[in-house]
Design an enzyme around this catalytic site. Structure first.
Site, mmCIF file in Angstrom:
data_model
loop_
_atom_site.group_PDB
_atom_site.id
_atom_site.type_symbol
_atom_site.label_atom_id
_atom_site.label_comp_id
_atom_site.label_asym_id
_atom_site.label_seq_id
_atom_site.Cartn_x
_atom_site.Cartn_y
_atom_site.Cartn_z
ATOM 1 N N GLY A 229 0.771 -1.237 0.000
ATOM 2 C CA GLY A 229 0.000 0.000 0.000
ATOM 3 C C GLY A 229 0.800 1.282 0.000
ATOM 4 O O GLY A 229 0.324 2.311 -0.468
ATOM 5 N N ASP B 274 -5.365 2.955 10.776
ATOM 6 C CA ASP B 274 -6.778 2.727 11.066
ATOM 7 C C ASP B 274 -6.867 2.405 12.558
ATOM 8 O O ASP B 274 -6.925 3.310 13.382
ATOM 9 C CB ASP B 274 -7.268 1.603 10.146
ATOM 10 C CG ASP B 274 -8.748 1.294 10.292
ATOM 11 O OD1 ASP B 274 -9.460 2.044 10.968
ATOM 12 O OD2 ASP B 274 -9.196 0.277 9.719
HETATM 13 P P1 5GP Z 1 -4.588 -0.859 11.066
HETATM 14 O O1 5GP Z 1 -3.675 -1.995 11.355
HETATM 15 O O2 5GP Z 1 -4.061 0.480 11.490
HETATM 16 O O3 5GP Z 1 -5.993 -1.103 11.556
HETATM 17 O O4 5GP Z 1 -4.775 -0.797 9.507
HETATM 18 C C1 5GP Z 1 -3.722 -0.521 8.710
HETATM 19 C C2 5GP Z 1 -3.743 -1.362 7.445
HETATM 20 O O5 5GP Z 1 -5.069 -1.798 7.111
HETATM 21 C C3 5GP Z 1 -3.288 -0.510 6.329
HETATM 22 O O6 5GP Z 1 -1.895 -0.655 6.102
HETATM 23 C C4 5GP Z 1 -4.107 -1.026 5.160
HETATM 24 O O7 5GP Z 1 -3.403 -2.097 4.560
HETATM 25 C C5 5GP Z 1 -5.361 -1.574 5.766
HETATM 26 N N1 5GP Z 1 -6.494 -0.630 5.708
HETATM 27 C C6 5GP Z 1 -7.092 -0.005 6.754
HETATM 28 N N2 5GP Z 1 -8.096 0.782 6.334
HETATM 29 C C7 5GP Z 1 -8.152 0.658 4.987
HETATM 30 C C8 5GP Z 1 -8.978 1.258 3.961
HETATM 31 O O8 5GP Z 1 -9.879 2.078 4.185
HETATM 32 N N3 5GP Z 1 -8.711 0.879 2.674
HETATM 33 C C9 5GP Z 1 -7.741 -0.011 2.360
HETATM 34 N N4 5GP Z 1 -7.582 -0.306 1.059
HETATM 35 N N5 5GP Z 1 -6.936 -0.587 3.287
HETATM 36 C C10 5GP Z 1 -7.138 -0.245 4.587
#
Ligand code: 5GP
Ligand code: MG
Length: 176
Positions: free
Chosen positions: A38, A95
């Site tokens: 990403g 996120d």
């Molecule tokens: P976290 O671990 O902070 O919850 O999420 C981070 C990872 O989740 C990001 O690196 C991404 O790969 C994925 N992610 C979280 N939200 C989104 C979103 O709205 N769209 C996409 N495509 N990936 C997301």
């Protein structure tokens, strides 16, 4: 699909991040560690706006299946030497924060001087970890977004803008 951030907004936001990063490190040699897949678009734009000495390394982290988070799979095989280096971990989106909170101790095991984090996007009010990224491009609402490196089922990474998927564009049988 609803556009949240245009190409112009993204360019300005990344320039602002680059300015903050340059000021913060003030000439100290930096190792940027990009989180595949990403972060590739941000990584390419950000490093070209950083006119300071830096190295680039990559690691891979994968958690999402479709629009839902799953268990995190990490691959640090491609990571070079970071011992004694100032490390800036670059990811696409913050996120819940789980991804970065799992990555930081893994990198810390390798003895860097410091680890900081930079993300293009931060979803508001979603964090479940006790820290925030050090450098943030944009705060966005809690929507599933694609483009500028972010995917839905491996598609849309090539969009030059960031857009939120709408209900009809998400197939909820995601085979996990
Ligand atoms: P976290 O671990 O902070 O919850 O999420 C981070 C990872 O989740 C990001 O690196 C991404 O790969 C994925 N992610 C979280 N939200 C989104 C979103 O709205 N769209 C996409 N495509 N990936 C997301
Ligand atoms: Mg990711």
């Amino acid at each position: 699909m609803k556009v949240l951030l245009t190409e112009d907004q993204l360019r300005d936001g990344i320039q602002r991040m680059a300015n903050e990063i340059r000021e913060h490190y003030a000439g100290r040699p930096l190792t940027i560690v990009g989180v595949l897949i990403g972060s590739v678009v941000l990584l390419a734009d950000l490093i070209r706006r950083l006119d300071i000495p830096l190295r680039v390394e990559i690691i891979q982290a994968r958690s999402y299946r479709g629009t839902r988070p799953g268990p995190l799979a990490l691959n640090l095989d491609m990571l070079g030497e970071i011992r004694g280096r100032e490390v800036l971990l670059v990811d696409d989106i913050f996120d819940t924060g789980h991804t970065l909170s799992e990555l930081i101790p893994e990198l810390d095991d390798q003895g860097p001087l410091s680890i900081r984090t930079a993300v293009l996007l931060r979803k508001q009010g979603q964090a479940t970890v006790p820290f925030q990224p050090n450098f943030v491009g944009f705060d966005i609402p809690n929507l599933f977004v694609v483009g500028f490196g972010l995917d839905y089922r491996d598609m849309y990474r090539n969009l030059p803008y960031v857009a939120a998927l709408e209900a009809g564009e998400i197939t909820e049988e995601e085979g996990r």
